[in-house]
Design an enzyme around this catalytic site. Structure first.
Site, PDB file in Angstrom:
ATOM      1  N   GLY A  10      20.287  61.387  84.002  1.00  0.00           N
ATOM      2  CA  GLY A  10      20.062  60.462  83.287  1.00  0.00           C
ATOM      3  C   GLY A  10      21.371  60.339  82.249  1.00  0.00           C
ATOM      4  CB  ALA A  11      24.343  62.091  81.819  1.00  0.00           C
ATOM      5  N   GLY A  14      22.044  55.312  77.367  1.00  0.00           N
ATOM      6  CA  GLY A  14      21.245  55.830  76.425  1.00  0.00           C
ATOM      7  C   GLY A  14      21.294  57.383  75.840  1.00  0.00           C
ATOM      8  N   GLY A  16      20.778  60.056  77.184  1.00  0.00           N
ATOM      9  CA  GLY A  16      21.373  60.916  78.036  1.00  0.00           C
ATOM     10  C   GLY A  16      22.681  61.048  77.645  1.00  0.00           C
ATOM     11  CB  SER A 139       7.748  59.800  76.381  1.00  0.00           C
ATOM     12  OG  SER A 139       7.074  58.328  75.727  1.00  0.00           O
ATOM     13  CE1 TYR A 164       8.874  56.531  81.303  1.00  0.00           C
ATOM     14  CE2 TYR A 164       7.422  55.967  79.360  1.00  0.00           C
ATOM     15  CZ  TYR A 164       8.657  56.572  79.900  1.00  0.00           C
ATOM     16  OH  TYR A 164       9.430  57.104  78.889  1.00  0.00           O
TER      17      TYR A 164
END
Length: 293
Positions: A10-11, A14, A16, A139, A164
């Site tokens: 996830g880089a 955002g 990441g 989260s 989620y």
């Protein structure tokens, strides 16, 4: 972070991407996994501009597919002699229930299974690089959620928010059980809530959810602010010996009671190992020797 190798999922956008760039700026070599080749090349160029000469590398994989998770983890393990930090950060929310080719609900596959499979695939590299760290993005959305081991695929009653939230609860339970299995190994596992961050998150979720997430981002913090705790857990000497905790704003925080359920953490681990065919073995029992007379 000089001389250290950091693997990031996830880089390409955002928090990441911000975390990867900041760690590169501290001297780390970044190896990241991307799905989109165009975005992957853009992030790689940013890394090379931020910290040139470190041979940053991108691997391409679709982390919603089990075979791809296993393949890319094996590729990284084969090409990297060490992994000092693993940052599990890939994640998304989806307005409609979707099922992958493996039969997994999409949120569950990307947000939970990819953490589990990538981490297990890099097990030997992490252990061989000790002291090493595993950092997983969870989260506060986990609060109010519970795990139904008989309905991990949300087949009974799908809601994007619940799917989620449950996946983020699974991230904490995964961290808890992983930390238990890491005791004495020189590798730590911690997770975090980054805050509500203005990113691309949810921009491809579809439907009302996509519009809602875009609308409320005027109240969100910046990706730079959201990435702070990831960078802290990956690099700070202050947390070198801390294992199995949940962090908010660089501080240990108390997750929900469901997230502190050790029995559920172990049960979820066993179920996930069955579904994926990968595992992180139990720590060896200590050898007890009789005291000398």
């Amino acid at each position: 972070m000089q001389g250290k190798t950091v693997v990031v999922t996830g880089a390409t956008s955002g928090i990441g991407e911000v975390a990867a760039l900041e760690l590169a700026g501290k001297g780390a070599r970044i190896v990241f996994i991307a799905r989109d080749r165009n975005r992957g090349e853009v992030t790689l160029a940013k890394l090379n501009a931020t910290a040139p000469g470190l041979s940053h590398k991108v691997h391409y994989a679709d982390l919603t597919l089990l075979a791809e998770m296993k393949r890319v983890a094996a590729e990284i393990a084969a090409s990297e002699p060490r992994v000092d930090v693993l940052i599990n950060n890939a994640g998304a929310a989806f307005a409609q229930r979707q099922v992958t080719a493996d039969g997994f609900e999409l949120t569950f596959a990307l947000n939970h299974l990819s953490y589990f499979v990538i981490t297990a695939g890099l097990r030997e590299r992490l252990l061989g690089s000790a002291p090493a760290r595993i950092v997983s993005t969870s989260s506060a959305a986990h609060r109010g959620m519970n795990i139904d081991l008989d309905d991990l695929q949300s087949a009974k009653n799908y809601s994007s928010i619940k799917a989620y939230g449950r996946s983020k609860l699974e991230n904490i339970l995964f961290t808890r059980e992983l930390a238990r299995r890491l005791q004495g190994a020189g590798v730590t596992a911690n997770c975090l809530h980054p805050g509500f961050v203005a990113t691309r998150f949810g921009h491809e979720s579809g439907g009302v959810l996509q519009q809602l997430l875009k609308a409320v981002q005027i109240f969100a913090i910046t990706p730079e602010k959201g990435a702070e705790t990831i960078v802290y857990l990956a690099a700070s000497p202050d947390v070198a010996g801390i294992n199995g905790e949940y962090f908010i704003k660089n501080q240990i925080a108390k997750p929900s009671s469901a997230a502190r359920d050790g029995a559920m953490a172990a049960a979820l681990w066993r179920k996930t190992a069955e579904l994926t065919g990968v595992d992180w073995p139990e720590p060896a029992a200590p050898v007890l020797r009789a005291a000398s007379q």
